[in-house]
Write an enzyme that holds these catalytic residues in place. Structure first.
Site, short mmCIF file in Angstrom:
data_model
loop_
_atom_site.label_atom_id
_atom_site.label_comp_id
_atom_site.label_asym_id
_atom_site.label_seq_id
_atom_site.Cartn_x
_atom_site.Cartn_y
_atom_site.Cartn_z
N GLU A 258 34.71 42.99 40.79
CA GLU A 258 35.82 42.04 40.83
C GLU A 258 37.02 42.80 40.29
O GLU A 258 37.09 43.14 39.12
CB GLU A 258 35.49 40.80 40.00
CG GLU A 258 36.52 39.69 40.10
CD GLU A 258 37.46 39.68 38.93
OE1 GLU A 258 38.61 40.17 39.09
OE2 GLU A 258 37.09 39.19 37.86
N CYS A 297 43.16 38.10 36.28
CA CYS A 297 42.82 38.62 37.61
C CYS A 297 43.19 37.61 38.70
O CYS A 297 43.32 37.98 39.87
CB CYS A 297 41.35 38.96 37.68
SG CYS A 297 40.24 37.58 37.33
#
Length: 676
Positions: A258, A297
Site C-alpha cells: 500500500e 495515504c
C-alpha cells in the site's frame, strides 16, 4: 530531557538499541527524544521463533478463540490509550489525530474480533464458497478451503499511523492464525513500542505471536520462504526495492503493498455554490489537507471542480484554511500540528517545488506563516498549501508527484467524462471521492474510474451526517488500490484474513468434505440421534445428525384454506386453467410457504426444550411443484454449529422436502438458537 531507548522484542526478549542505532527528534521542538535500532538482531532466530513457537500456538486455536483473544487485547489497549496519546504528541499529531490512529486502531481490532465470531467458523478450516458438484450422483465433490500459512507475517509500516498502521495488519493476521513481526517506521517507532509493550504485558497473546523490530530489518527478507508474507505501507520507491528482493521473487513470497497515491476528490457538476454538496466538499477537502498535517495515504492530493466553479472553490477553501490554527499539538486550540520530522518537511517542500513547475500556489506561504506555542523554525511545521493547475490535460507532475503533507492541487474540468479522464491520470489510487446529489453521475464515475481505485467514496446531503469521511479506511471495506497505489489489498473484513491463508481446492466424497470442513455435506453419512434433535442441547448435537419425518398428504382443501387464510390467492393456487397455461405448473399447486409450514409441523417438537428461537432460514429453493394429492416428507440434518456465548449457540440445519417419488421439492437451511 531523558532520551528514550527504544527496544526491539525479538525471540522472546527485549533488546535495547545497539550498533547502528539512530536518533529520533521531536516533531515539535526538533530535539532528540529517542534512539532506536540494533544491527545485532538475529533475523533467523526471530523467524524461527515465529514459525516454530508462535505459529503452532495460534493454529491450535479456533477462529473463535483467536477472535476472543483479539477482543481481549483491544479492551486492554483501550484502557491504556492515555499513555499512547501523551507519547504521540511528539510525532506532531493533535488529539484529533490520536483519535484516528489510536482509537481507530483499537476499533479496527474490535471489528475483526466481531467478524471472526460472526462470519468464521468455530474451527480450524475456513470454507471459501459453496460445494461444487463434480459428479453426476454427488459421490465426488469439490470445496475450496483456507488454512493458515505456516510462516511469519512481516509488517513494514509507515510513520504516519504508528498504532493503527500496526493493528489494522495485526488483527487479521492474528485471526488467520499467523504470527507477526512488526517493523514500524523509525521516526515514530517509540509509539509503536509502547503499544506492543501494553499488548505483551497483558499476557493474552501466545508466546511468539508478536515480535517488534525497532530500527532496520537487517537481512530478514533474505530469509523468507513461500509460507511467509510481507505487508508493506510506504513509498513506491521503497516498495519496489523490497518486492524486487531475489528471495521474495524466487520463493513467490506474498507481498502486499500500500504505497503512494494521488487520491482525488471531485465536486459534481450539480454541486453549485450554495448547495449542501458544495459546502460539504469544502469541509471534506479541508479536513483531508490538515488532518495529520496531510500525512495520510488517503489524503486528497488532487481536487477537481467544474471550470466555472474553480474560483469559488479556491475562495471558500482558502477562507476555511485561514481558520486553521497551526502549532504545538498539545495545545487545545491547535487544529494542525507538525510533520513527523524536519526531514519530512524538507521532502514536502521539494515536492511542492516540483508541483510549482506546473501549478501556481494560491494559498499558503511556507516562508511566512504563524505557529502557535512552538518554534516554527526548529519544529517540522508547514502551512497548508493549495496549488492551482490551469492546464491539467497537458500537465504531468501534478498527476505523478505526491507531496506527503498539507498540499493539494485544484484543477478544472469541462464535464464528468473529462473529470474521469483527469482522475485516471493518477494511474491508480487508494480512494477517490465524489460529492454529488446526482446518482447518474455517481454511476458514471463508478463505471468509468472504478478500475483505477481501491475505493470510491460518494457523499451528499442524504448521507453526510453519518458518513465516515473520504480519508477513513474502514476494517469492513477493502483498503488498497491498483497501479501507483501498490496493487495490494488490506482489511475488507474476512477478505483481509484470507491474505494470510492458503486457498486449497479439496476434492473427495461427501464424508471426506464433511470431515475436513466440519460442516455436513449432503450425501455424507447420516447419524441417527438417541432422541428427537429438538430435545437435545447444543453441545449434545453432532454434525450430520439426521431426522426423517413421516409423510403428509397435501390436499386441495389445504391449498384453498391457506390461500383464504393468508390472502395469497395467486392464480397458480386457485385457477386451474390459468395454472395449466403457466409453463412451470401442471395445474393448481400448493403454495411454497404452505409447504414450509407443513415441513415445520412435521419436524418441530412442540414442548419447551433447548431450542430457544428460530432466527431465520437461508438459501431457500423450490425445485418441483406439489399438487393436491401429493405427499411430502422432510429430512432434517445438523449442518453446522456455531457457539455464540456460554449460554447458547447457533445450529444450522439442512432441510429437504421430497415427494412420494423421492423427488426433491424444496431445500433450505434453518437457523435456530439452542441452549448450550
Amino acid at each position: 530531557m531523558t532520551v528514550q531507548q527504544i527496544s526491539s522484542f525479538a525471540a522472546g526478549e527485549w533488546l535495547a538499541p545497539g550498533e547502528g542505532a539512530r536518533n529520533i527528534a521531536s516533531a515539535i521542538t526538533g530535539d532528540v527524544i529517542a534512539t532506536a535500532g540494533n544491527n545485532a538482531l538475529d533475523a533467523q532466530a526471530m523467524l524461527d521463533y515465529a514459525r516454530n513457537v508462535g505459529g503452532p500456538a495460534l493454529r491450535a486455536l479456533t477462529f473463535h478463540e483467536r477472535a476472543k483473544m483479539i477482543k481481549a487485547v483491544a479492551m486492554h489497549l483501550d484502557k491504556h490509550k492515555q499513555a499512547l496519546y501523551d507519547l504521540s504528541f511528539e510525532t506532531g499529531a493533535t488529539q484529533s489525530d490520536h483519535m484516528i490512529d489510536i482509537d481507530g486502531g483499537v476499533g479496527t481490532m474490535f471489528v475483526f474480533a466481531s467478524k471472526g465470531r460472526r462470519e468464521m467458523p468455530d474451527g480450524h478450516v475456513y470454507l471459501d464458497g459453496d460445494v461444487e458438484q463434480l459428479s453426476r450422483h454427488g459421490t465426488f465433490l469439490g470445496q475450496h478451503i483456507c488454512t493458515p500459512l505456516q510462516g511469519a507475517a512481516i509488517h513494514i509500516n509507515a510513520f504516519n499511523f504508528p498504532v493503527w498502521g500496526m493493528l489494522e495488519k495485526f488483527a487479521p493476521t492474528l485471526l488467520a492464525g499467523v504470527p507477526s513481526i512488526v517493523k514500524p517506521a523509525t521516526n515514530s517507532c517509540y509509539v509503536t513500542e509502547l503499544a506492543v509493550k501494553i499488548m505483551l504485558d497483558s499476557g493474552i497473546l501466545p508466546e511468539g505471536a508478536l515480535q517488534l523490530v525497532s530500527g532496520g530489518l537487517g537481512d530478514m527478507l533474505d530469509r523468507l520462504t513461500m509460507q511467509d508474507v510481507v505487508s508493506f505501507t510506504g513509498s513506491a520507491d521503497t516498495a519496489m526495492k523490497l518486492r524486487s528482493n531475489p528471495v521474495i521473487v524466487e520463493n513467490s513470497v506474498r507481498f502486499v503493498a500500500e504505497q503512494d497515491s494521488l487520491n482525488a476528490s471531485i465536486l459534481g457538476p450539480d454541486a453549485a455554490v450554495g448547495t449542501p454538496e458544495f459546502d460539504l466538499f469544502i469541509k471534506e477537502v479541508h479536513r483531508e489537507m490538515t488532518t495529520k498535517a496531510g500525512q495520510k495515504c488517503t489524503a486528497v492530493r488532487r481536487i477537481f471542480a467544474p471550470d466555472a466553479t474553480v474560483p469559488a472553490v479556491i475562495e471558500a477553501l482558502s477562507a476555511r484554511l485561514d481558520k486553521t490554527v497551526i502549532g504545538d499539538p498539545r495545545l487545545e486550540g491547535t487544529r494542525m500540528g507538525a510533520l513527523v520530522s524536519n526531514g519530512q518537511k524538507r521532502d514536502v517542500l521539494e515536492k511542492a517545488a516540483i508541483l510549482a513547475t506546473e501549478a501556481t500556489r494560491v494559498y499558503g506561504d511556507p516562508d511566512n506563516f504563524e505557529v502557535v506555542g512552538a518554534d516554527g523554525d526548529k519544529g517540522a511545521f508547514l502551512p497548508p498549501m493549495l496549488f492551482h493547475c490551469a492546464n491539467p490535460d497537458t500537465a504531468q507532475r501534478v498527476h505523478d508527484t505526491e507531496a506527503f503533507g498539507p498540499v493539494s492541487t485544484i484543477m478544472g474540468y469541462r464535464d464528468i467524462d473529462h473529470a474521469i479522464e483527469l482522475v485516471k491520470k493518477g494511474q491508480g489510487s487508494l480512494v477517490a471521492s465524489v460529492i454529488t446529489h446526482d446518482s447518474a453521475i455517481a454511476r458514471q464515475v463508478a463505471i468509468g474510474a472504478g478500475a483505477y481505485h481501491g475505493r470510491l467514496y460518494f457523499n451528499n446531503r442524504d448521507s453526510m451526517k453519518e458518513s465516515t469521511g473520504h480519508g477513513s479506511p474502514l476494517p469492513h471495506m477493502v483498503h488498497g488500490g491498483p497501479g501507483r497505489a501498490g496493487g495490494g489489498e488490506e482489511m475488507g473484513g474476512v477478505r483481509g484474513v484470507k491474505h494470510y491463508m492458503q486457498r486449497t481446492a479439496i476434492q473427495g466424497s461427501p464424508d471426506i468434505l464433511t470431515a475436513i470442513g466440519e460442516q455436513w455435506v449432503p450425501g455424507a453419512t447420516e447419524i441417527k440421534g438417541p432422541a428427537h434433535p429438538f430435545t437435545r442441547k447444543y453441545g449434545e448435537l453432532s454434525i450430520g445428525e439426521t431426522m426423517h419425518t413421516d409423510p403428509r398428504v397435501v390436499t386441495l382443501e389445504d391449498i384453498e384454506h391457506f390461500a383464504n387464510f393468508t390472502g395469497d390467492t395467486f392464480y397458480a393456487h386457485m385457477d386451474n386453467e390459468a395454472a395449466e397455461r403457466n409453463p412451470f405448473f401442471p395445474g393448481r399447486v400448493a403454495h411454497g410457504y404452505l409447504l414450509l409450514s407443513f415441513a415445520a409441523g412435521l419436524f418441530v417438537e412442540p414442548n419447551e426444550g433447548p431450542v430457544l428461537a428460530n432466527t431465520g432460514l437461508d438459501n431457500l429453493r423450490f425445485m418441483k411443484p406439489v399438487s393436491a394429492g401429493d405427499t411430502i416428507k422432510v429430512r432434517l440434518s445438523v449442518k453446522k454449529k456455531t457457539q455464540r456465548n456460554d449460554e447458547y449457540g447457533e445450529v444450522r440445519w439442512h432441510v429437504t422436502l421430497t415427494n412420494q417419488d423421492d423427488d426433491l421439492v424444496a431445500e433450505y437451511e434453518l437457523l435456530t438458537m439452542n441452549a448450550y
